[in-house]
Design an enzyme around this catalytic site. Sequence first.
Site, mmCIF file in Angstrom:
data_model
loop_
_atom_site.group_PDB
_atom_site.id
_atom_site.type_symbol
_atom_site.label_atom_id
_atom_site.label_comp_id
_atom_site.label_asym_id
_atom_site.label_seq_id
_atom_site.Cartn_x
_atom_site.Cartn_y
_atom_site.Cartn_z
ATOM 1 N N CYS A 107 6.808 0.305 7.212
ATOM 2 C CA CYS A 107 6.391 1.419 6.366
ATOM 3 C C CYS A 107 7.540 1.811 5.439
ATOM 4 C CB CYS A 107 6.015 2.603 7.268
ATOM 5 S SG CYS A 107 5.307 3.990 6.400
ATOM 6 N N HIS A 161 -3.758 1.808 7.986
ATOM 7 C CA HIS A 161 -2.374 2.308 7.952
ATOM 8 C C HIS A 161 -2.244 3.453 6.938
ATOM 9 C CE1 HIS A 161 2.162 1.560 7.969
ATOM 10 N NE2 HIS A 161 2.005 2.286 6.874
ATOM 11 N N GLU A 162 -2.825 3.244 5.747
ATOM 12 C CA GLU A 162 -2.688 4.255 4.685
ATOM 13 C C GLU A 162 -3.532 5.508 4.970
ATOM 14 O OE1 GLU A 162 -0.272 3.830 2.979
ATOM 15 O OE2 GLU A 162 -0.019 1.653 2.988
ATOM 16 N N GLY A 195 0.823 -1.195 0.000
ATOM 17 C CA GLY A 195 0.000 0.000 0.000
ATOM 18 C C GLY A 195 0.859 1.248 0.000
ATOM 19 N N GLN A 254 3.091 10.063 1.264
ATOM 20 C CA GLN A 254 4.435 9.488 1.318
ATOM 21 C C GLN A 254 5.340 9.940 0.178
ATOM 22 O OE1 GLN A 254 2.689 5.379 1.997
ATOM 23 N NE2 GLN A 254 4.605 5.167 3.128
#
Lengths: 175, 166
Positions: B96, B138-139, B47, B52
């Site tokens: 991550c 998480h995303e 993902g 990011q």
Amino acid sequence: MSKPNWYMLTLVGRDRPGIVAHVTHALYEGGCNLGEASMMRLGGNFTMMMMVRYEGAARALAELVEPVSESLGLRLHVDRISGALHHHLEPDVRITVSGADRAGIVAQVTGALAEAGLNILNLESDVAGSEDEPLYIMHIEGQATEGIEALQSALDIVTRNGVKASLAPMDTLIG
Amino acid sequence: MAILDILTWPDPRLKETAQPVTTFDETLHAFIKDLEETMRAGPGAVGIAATQVGSLQRVIIIDASSRKNVPHHGRQVLINPEITHWEGYAVGREGCLSVPDYTGNVIRAERITVEALDEAGATHTWRMEGFEARLAQHEIDHLDGLLFLDRLVSRRHDLYRRKRYD
């Protein structure tokens, strides 16, 4: 650049506030860099294991720390190690074991798991409950080198006499 | 197409809140292509969030299809995603692209409902569970300036936490 000198510093002594601050300050003042470390209170003692990068000899490193460790009543041990940073292994299984505390639980459980292919990366255990009815609790993270099923079978056998164990696969998510 | 640079913590842009997407045009579609290529190039990544790569718009891509025996919806582009329902919780291991060489245990909801727009701007409702639900959480956290580092639980006290939440 020459290969960095890594040492493993072990300090153990009666717990009191300020140990980490004093020890790490002495290391910083002496030109050291810290790497991976584990520090925790065990049975009223404070325990520290630290990777320390230092360009001098082991004796000189010990002399940097001794004034502080002696004043805090800590025993100090220094080992030159061949390790380095960024050598992490990723666990793929987590195991929790708990039961009435008795001699031999750890040996029995980890013995069976080792035979079934478990490589332990991290183990932490505690005794909870009370003086009269102590409860032993252990968390393990590791790699199942022969598969999860082999570990589950090993656990099923050792848990027959009053020990509770649960196993959960860990599938690390990178996002 | 291009592989974009991934921001790594402590880059302060990872703490910013991303803004909703309002225009569904070719610029957005080109960006999504690059974002997906960047995700596929990231070692082991399943993902990615726009944050990011330094783009503060509410876009994430998830794809749990590489995992066996895991319920999933395949590759999904989720735009302006909102979690409207949470259920259960589970501890799982996360890492991550923005925090290389570190993984840790995080508690996430086991089942979630997500409302999101697709690349054309149409609204969808998704029910996710397990690994895919964890991935979406998480995303989506990235869009709100949160890293899994902000949610780590102690390995040592895992069991006590479980008791409290049971």
